[in-house]
Design a protein around this motif. Structure first.
Motif, PDB file in Angstrom:
ATOM      1  N   THR A 106       0.845  -1.192   0.000  1.00 22.12           N
ATOM      2  CA  THR A 106       0.000   0.000   0.000  1.00 22.12           C
ATOM      3  C   THR A 106       0.882   1.244   0.000  1.00 22.12           C
ATOM      4  OG1 THR A 106      -0.062   0.115   2.403  1.00 22.12           O
ATOM      5  CG2 THR A 106      -1.784  -1.211   1.308  1.00 22.12           C
ATOM      6  N   ARG A 142      -5.734   8.011   1.235  1.00 23.83           N
ATOM      7  CA  ARG A 142      -5.286   7.006   0.261  1.00 23.83           C
ATOM      8  C   ARG A 142      -4.151   6.128   0.799  1.00 23.83           C
ATOM      9  NH1 ARG A 142      -9.320   8.433  -1.691  1.00 23.83           N
ATOM     10  NH2 ARG A 142      -9.759   9.197  -3.807  1.00 23.83           N
ATOM     11  N   ASP A 144      -3.958   3.496   2.532  1.00 25.18           N
ATOM     12  CA  ASP A 144      -4.112   2.041   2.478  1.00 25.18           C
ATOM     13  C   ASP A 144      -4.507   1.559   1.082  1.00 25.18           C
ATOM     14  OD1 ASP A 144      -3.429   1.470   5.187  1.00 25.18           O
ATOM     15  OD2 ASP A 144      -5.383   2.251   5.801  1.00 25.18           O
ATOM     16  N   HIS A 145      -4.336   2.425   0.094  1.00 19.22           N
ATOM     17  CA  HIS A 145      -4.568   2.049  -1.295  1.00 19.22           C
ATOM     18  C   HIS A 145      -3.264   1.536  -1.912  1.00 19.22           C
ATOM     19  CE1 HIS A 145      -8.230   4.247  -0.610  1.00 19.22           C
ATOM     20  NE2 HIS A 145      -8.638   4.100  -1.858  1.00 19.22           N
ATOM     21  N   TYR A 146      -3.414   0.622  -2.864  1.00 20.88           N
ATOM     22  CA  TYR A 146      -2.265   0.106  -3.603  1.00 20.88           C
ATOM     23  C   TYR A 146      -1.962   1.019  -4.789  1.00 20.88           C
ATOM     24  CZ  TYR A 146      -2.627  -4.113  -0.809  1.00 20.88           C
ATOM     25  OH  TYR A 146      -2.653  -4.982   0.247  1.00 20.88           O
TER      26      TYR A 146
END
Length: 254
Positions: A106, A142, A144-146
């Motif tokens: 992430t 954002r 914890d977004h990939y």
């Protein structure tokens, strides 16, 4: 202001091609210096030498009073051991043209990686540092977004947060907007400007002339491996001394 970075008579060759031909450059603490020039003028190679990603044949680079990359042995010099090079490399943070994020991590994970592996910081503390810097670049929502879930501009801001989280003495930025769609460029430039306003020491290679003019304390024009001209932005952009710089600036205006 004290000089944080001092480069003296730096030379670098790729096979038979001399890419850097005796470069002298100083950057003071809290100073923002932008390097401009045509493709192939040596701008990126200069940054890569400072970050020890490239070996150099001659000259000396000092960062915060420490000679980096090599140790003198009588009249010769010897490349430092890998562990010492890694320690010195951590004194700078480099942000590249491509984002170089790990796709399986992430945004927070990418920022935490160097903190955990290089700085040996405990996980909870590394997470707190990552959260702080991702918030600083406007990505609190954002973290914890990939990477595949982020825009190009957001990915580049993660890369900036990753570099800054390591608490470097000097931040090197190499054409950080060149891989971005035009509509995403401004969000990254705004992030960098805010860092400059906060007193970070930045050495920037850029083709964004308006940005270089607005954010820099000093602008350096490189031509064929040498520094051909340098000075305050108003002087470089408003009153170029050399015909070659004047020609280069005309070409960037399209």
């Amino acid at each position: 202001m004290a000089h944080l970075l001092q480069i003296r008579a730096l030379t670098k060759r790729f096979h038979d091609v001399e890419v850097l031909k005796g470069v002298d450059l100083e950057v003071a603490e809290r100073e923002v210096v932008s390097i401009i020039g045509s493709s192939g003028s040596g701008k990126t190679t200069l940054l890569r030498c400072v970050n020890l990603l490239e070996e150099f044949e001659g000259g000396e680079i000092q960062l915060d009073g420490e000679t980096i990359g090599y140790r003198a042995q009588g009249s010769r010099r010897k490349r430092l051991p890998d562990r010492e090079l890694s320690r010195q490399r951590a004194m700078t943070g480099m942000v590249f043209q491509s984002f170089n994020l790990f796709p399986h991590l992430t945004a927070a994970g990418n920022v935490m990686l160097g903190l955990r592996k290089v700085r040996r910081i405990p996980k909870d503390e590394a997470r707190a540092i990552a959260e702080r810097w991702l918030g600083r670049v406007g990505l609190s929502e954002r973290m914890d977004h990939y990477p595949s879930q982020l825009s190009g501009g957001q990915q580049q801001r993660v890369a900036i947060a990753r570099a800054l989280a390591m608490n470097p003495k000097l931040v090197l930025l190499d054409e950080v907007t060149s891989a971005l769609d035009p509509e995403l460029v401004q969000e990254v430039l705004t992030t960098i400007k805010s860092l400059a306003d906060d007193g970070a020491t930045l050495l920037i290679v850029t083709h964004e002339m308006r940005f270089a003019r607005d954010v820099s304390h000093r602008v350096v024009f490189m031509e064929q491996g040498r520094i051909a001209e340098e000075g305050p932005p108003a002087e470089i952009f408003g009153n170029p001394k050399s015909p070659r710089l004047a020609e280069f600036l005309r070409s960037t205006r399209g």
